[in-house]
Design a protein around this motif. Structure first.
Motif, PDB file in Angstrom:
ATOM      1  N   LEU A  38      -9.446   4.229   2.563  1.00 17.23           N
ATOM      2  CA  LEU A  38      -9.772   2.960   3.266  1.00 17.23           C
ATOM      3  C   LEU A  38     -11.064   2.413   3.507  1.00 17.23           C
ATOM      4  CD1 LEU A  38      -6.399   0.685   2.874  1.00 17.23           C
ATOM      5  CD2 LEU A  38      -8.028   0.112   1.384  1.00 17.23           C
ATOM      6  N   ALA A  39     -11.015   3.289   4.761  1.00 14.62           N
ATOM      7  CA  ALA A  39     -12.274   3.511   5.432  1.00 14.62           C
ATOM      8  C   ALA A  39     -13.776   2.987   4.875  1.00 14.62           C
ATOM      9  CB  ALA A  39     -12.509   4.181   6.790  1.00 14.62           C
ATOM     10  N   GLY A  46      -8.250   1.043  -5.626  1.00 13.79           N
ATOM     11  CA  GLY A  46      -9.753   0.514  -5.792  1.00 13.79           C
ATOM     12  C   GLY A  46      -9.003  -1.009  -4.892  1.00 13.79           C
ATOM     13  N   GLN A  47      -8.051  -1.482  -4.290  1.00 16.25           N
ATOM     14  CA  GLN A  47      -7.572  -2.073  -3.568  1.00 16.25           C
ATOM     15  C   GLN A  47      -8.722  -2.817  -2.182  1.00 16.25           C
ATOM     16  OE1 GLN A  47      -5.680   0.153  -3.764  1.00 16.25           O
ATOM     17  NE2 GLN A  47      -5.108   0.800  -1.509  1.00 16.25           N
ATOM     18  N   ASP A  48      -8.689  -3.582  -1.462  1.00 12.42           N
ATOM     19  CA  ASP A  48      -9.365  -3.924  -0.427  1.00 12.42           C
ATOM     20  C   ASP A  48      -8.145  -3.917   1.150  1.00 12.42           C
ATOM     21  OD1 ASP A  48      -7.916  -6.236  -0.202  1.00 12.42           O
ATOM     22  OD2 ASP A  48      -9.527  -7.614  -1.181  1.00 12.42           O
ATOM     23  N   TRP A  49      -8.496  -4.292   1.901  1.00  6.16           N
ATOM     24  CA  TRP A  49      -7.589  -3.806   3.602  1.00  6.16           C
ATOM     25  C   TRP A  49      -6.389  -5.083   3.203  1.00  6.16           C
ATOM     26  CZ3 TRP A  49      -7.942  -0.406   7.210  1.00  6.16           C
ATOM     27  CH2 TRP A  49      -8.338   0.334   6.821  1.00  6.16           C
ATOM     28  N   THR A  50      -7.001  -6.057   2.887  1.00  8.43           N
ATOM     29  CA  THR A  50      -5.761  -6.760   2.738  1.00  8.43           C
ATOM     30  C   THR A  50      -4.684  -6.426   1.803  1.00  8.43           C
ATOM     31  OG1 THR A  50      -7.239  -8.590   3.144  1.00  8.43           O
ATOM     32  CG2 THR A  50      -6.025 -10.154   2.609  1.00  8.43           C
ATOM     33  N   SER A  51      -5.533  -6.466   0.987  1.00 10.85           N
ATOM     34  CA  SER A  51      -4.094  -6.246  -0.320  1.00 10.85           C
ATOM     35  C   SER A  51      -3.425  -4.736  -0.139  1.00 10.85           C
ATOM     36  CB  SER A  51      -5.429  -5.552  -1.582  1.00 10.85           C
ATOM     37  OG  SER A  51      -3.906  -4.954  -2.124  1.00 10.85           O
ATOM     38  N   ALA A  52      -4.091  -3.490   0.768  1.00 18.61           N
ATOM     39  CA  ALA A  52      -3.227  -2.857   1.100  1.00 18.61           C
ATOM     40  C   ALA A  52      -2.608  -3.557   2.249  1.00 18.61           C
ATOM     41  CB  ALA A  52      -4.043  -1.851   1.942  1.00 18.61           C
ATOM     42  N   VAL A  87      -1.104   2.097  -2.537  1.00 17.97           N
ATOM     43  CA  VAL A  87      -1.017   1.000  -3.531  1.00 17.97           C
ATOM     44  C   VAL A  87      -1.338  -0.402  -2.915  1.00 17.97           C
ATOM     45  CG1 VAL A  87       0.435   2.752  -4.732  1.00 17.97           C
ATOM     46  CG2 VAL A  87       0.890   0.425  -4.210  1.00 17.97           C
ATOM     47  N   GLY A  88      -1.800  -1.246  -2.236  1.00 16.62           N
ATOM     48  CA  GLY A  88      -1.978  -3.007  -2.435  1.00 16.62           C
ATOM     49  C   GLY A  88      -0.694  -3.053  -2.784  1.00 16.62           C
TER      50      GLY A  88
END
Length: 166
Positions: A38-39, A46-52, A87-88
């Motif tokens: 993620l970093a 392809g998820q962002d921090w929020t989704s993860a 995976v988010g």
């Protein structure tokens, strides 16, 4: 990063099937690798921090309920939390559905082998304990379904086939 995820999933499958547990070091390694992906912006799904982070919280929190009522081991719960980072939130539902179908098939096979023990070696592999000639299993283990292994398998299946339909 997909290769690292697949390697982590493979380790989880092997550990959970062979020992009916997921070691803390494996869960932690998976979580650290997911955070690193993620970093650097290389999350395999392809998820962002929020989704993860939501995936981790929902994965952990939902399965924690099953652990608290005695239906699931703590390793499965922690593994689901780390998997959620990888995976988010959006991929958790199909992965849970696939893994639950696999776990249900495992349970049905266990019931069939309870009634008609076809192969003690198959029972040992699937359930971590032999089935005696009278069809009884030892009660020393109450959690015979390696759910983390099925979560890992479902994730690999989703990586290959599930994302193609999106």
């Amino acid at each position: 990063m997909e290769a690292l995820l697949l390697l982590w999933l493979l380790f989880a499958v092997v550990y959970d099937f062979r020992q009916r547990r997921v070691p803390n070091w494996l869960v932690l390694a998976g979580a650290v690798m997911a955070l690193a992906a993620l970093a650097i912006g290389e999350a395999p799904f392809g998820q962002d921090w929020t989704s993860a982070l939501l995936g981790a919280a929902v994965g952990f929190g939902f399965l924690l309920i099953f652990h608290l009522i005695g239906l699931m081991g703590a390793g499965d719960v922690k593994f689901a939390g780390a998997l959620g980072l990888w995976v988010g939130l959006s991929a958790l539902a199909p992965i849970w559905i696939i893994s639950s179908v696999l776990a249900a098939m495992h349970g049905l096979l266990w019931l069939a082998l309870q009634r008609w023990p076809m192969s003690p070696r198959l029972a040992l592999f699937l359930f971590g304990q032999p089935i005696s000639s009278d069809g009884k299993t030892s009660t020393r283990r109450t959690r015979f379904i390696p759910y983390a292994a099925y979560l890992a398998t479902a994730t690999a299946v989703w990586m290959v086939w599930g994302r193609q339909s999106l």
